[in-house]
Motif scaffolding. Sequence first.
Motif, PDB file in Angstrom:
ATOM      1  N   MET A 200       0.835  -1.210   0.000  1.00 34.09           N
ATOM      2  CA  MET A 200       0.000   0.000   0.000  1.00 34.09           C
ATOM      3  C   MET A 200       0.870   1.261   0.000  1.00 34.09           C
ATOM      4  O   MET A 200       0.643   2.186  -0.780  1.00 34.09           O
ATOM      5  CB  MET A 200      -0.896  -0.038   1.244  1.00 34.09           C
ATOM      6  CG  MET A 200      -2.037   0.923   1.210  1.00 34.09           C
ATOM      7  SD  MET A 200      -3.272   0.418   0.015  1.00 34.09           S
ATOM      8  CE  MET A 200      -4.711   0.256   1.042  1.00 34.09           C
ATOM      9  N   SER A 203       2.755   1.759  -3.304  1.00 37.29           N
ATOM     10  CA  SER A 203       1.876   2.281  -4.355  1.00 37.29           C
ATOM     11  C   SER A 203       1.576   3.753  -4.127  1.00 37.29           C
ATOM     12  O   SER A 203       1.535   4.538  -5.069  1.00 37.29           O
ATOM     13  CB  SER A 203       0.547   1.520  -4.390  1.00 37.29           C
ATOM     14  OG  SER A 203       0.759   0.153  -4.343  1.00 37.29           O
ATOM     15  N   ALA A 204       1.383   4.111  -2.836  1.00 32.28           N
ATOM     16  CA  ALA A 204       1.066   5.507  -2.529  1.00 32.28           C
ATOM     17  C   ALA A 204       2.251   6.402  -2.888  1.00 32.28           C
ATOM     18  O   ALA A 204       2.079   7.472  -3.469  1.00 32.28           O
ATOM     19  CB  ALA A 204       0.708   5.666  -1.055  1.00 32.28           C
ATOM     20  N   VAL A 248      -3.675  -6.513  -1.535  1.00 36.23           N
ATOM     21  CA  VAL A 248      -3.709  -6.065  -0.135  1.00 36.23           C
ATOM     22  C   VAL A 248      -4.767  -6.854   0.636  1.00 36.23           C
ATOM     23  O   VAL A 248      -4.535  -7.324   1.754  1.00 36.23           O
ATOM     24  CB  VAL A 248      -3.979  -4.543  -0.056  1.00 36.23           C
ATOM     25  CG1 VAL A 248      -4.256  -4.100   1.373  1.00 36.23           C
ATOM     26  CG2 VAL A 248      -2.786  -3.768  -0.603  1.00 36.23           C
TER      27      VAL A 248
END
Lengths: 267, 306
Positions: A200, A203-204, A248
């Motif tokens: 996560m 990707s952010a 995820v």
Amino acid sequence: MKAFTSKLGFAIIVAMVLAALFAPYLAPYDPSEYHLDLSFAGPTFAHWFGNDADGRDVLSRIIFGARVSLGIGIAVVGISLVAGSAVGLIAGYAGGIVDRIFLFVSDVFLAFPSFLFAIAVAAFLEPSIANVVLILSLKGWVTYARLTRGEALSMRERDFVAAARASGAGAPRIVLKHLFPNMIGPVLVNASFGMAGVIMIESALSFLGLGVPVDTPSWGAMIDQGTQYLLIAPYLSIFPGIAIMLVVLGFNFLGDGLRDKLAPRGR
Amino acid sequence: MLRRYVIRRIIGLLPVMLAVASIVFFLIHAIPGDPVDLILGERALVADRAQLSQRLHLDEPVAVQYGRFMAGLVRGDLGSSITDARPVASLIAERYGATLLLAVCAMFVAVGIAIPAGVFAAARRGSFWDQAAMLAALTGISVPNFWLGPVLILIFSVHLGWLPIEGRDSISSIILPAITLGAALAAMLSRMTRSSMIDEISKDYVVTARAKGVSERGVIYRHALRNALNPVITIVGLQVGTLLAGAIITEKIFNWPGVGMLLLDSISRRDYPVVQGCILVISFAYVIVNALTDCLYRVADPRVKL
């Protein structure tokens, strides 16, 4: 329900790992090949998930993106787990001043929200996969260290450790042979949730342009590029987002199932 | 007892904050290469380089720079922006309100969804609705907010035309950003609320309340919920930092003029004093809110050992 979701999680992860391993065989096209004539061509039978601004095949980029996400996830969780467990075991077993120093250092790291810390370091580094691994491991170890320290502390005075000590085992042997094997359950549970968290955050970061280099097929970066064309080609952001969500979710499901099996105390 | 705890907690914060500030200071020095190169590029004129280096005091020994940074911090002086020479502290102060508003609204969204959902699921433990709610919650945790945001824009702004796409022009501008930021927290909190409620419902006092004829509604709301909320409050407090950090993404998606946008703009302009200032302010806010939560928790539940 739990049995079902953890199996589902496991299945999703296996599928993603296979996609990553066999990406060159599974991807229908070269993920970085430009086809300007196909620029913004929507989903068709030839290109299931459509084509991006440069006409690159979105499905192929998502399949290759699994390599980036899972690769970074495994590297970061691996490094954090090994380094963190080592530090935590030493601090917990040694106690005293070593433990107090450890607690302070980890308090400082925990004073940064994970994502903010990642941005803070990334702001000063060039985007690269190695840097992303470095950035996320820099704080990632703390969770495992705190966990193993707590477990080591509670086991240190237990009979089986006293017995090992009495039979002449040294500290390294006690820590590795007696303490660590007894905390593998909670560590694995954390690693599963950790994979979800790392993927996560990676990707952010890539979404913000602070993660992997431009043009690397990364799901976060694909969403970022897609949002620029949200009105004309919404599928550009939607499909990579579903990929992130699935993987995820997979690790969260698995972690949830593992927790019930391996570390029931932590519920 | 409580006062002593609060004072001790505040004093305990100081070394942590000092260390956080030191890390933020040293970040710029820990990177390979000269910060001036990073800001101006390697082909900049010697005179420009010298001028910038002097303005940022990079020509001084690191120890002196560190002293200056810390002394400034105590006075609330975070240095000044490279691009427009304005004080970093006032740049951040201008934007802070917008971020705070966003975080508070997201919190309302999260709590507003999570507590009813958690109570509902706990009261019908094991039922289809319980399982559906918890499946939805676990899915919600796994949805990246940088995906949810654009999807919400597509649905509510583009297709339905109900809400503005971005910016901060009217009250309705806050709705989508608040949902985007609050959704993951809502999912997490509803799981928390549910398990906390289930713990409470099985306790003796609830059995007593039932035995003396209190209605199911009364048992849930008047007895169990009050006690079940304590751990939930703690999580809410601990998540404020995550919200502030997550706001960075939400602000980017919706072009919301908060500290997060300031941070991202400054990163792309390589305006490092502003970058350092933003990171410092957000992490300090996080540390302080955590400590406050801890204190509040103890006020709310006097049984907790001090």
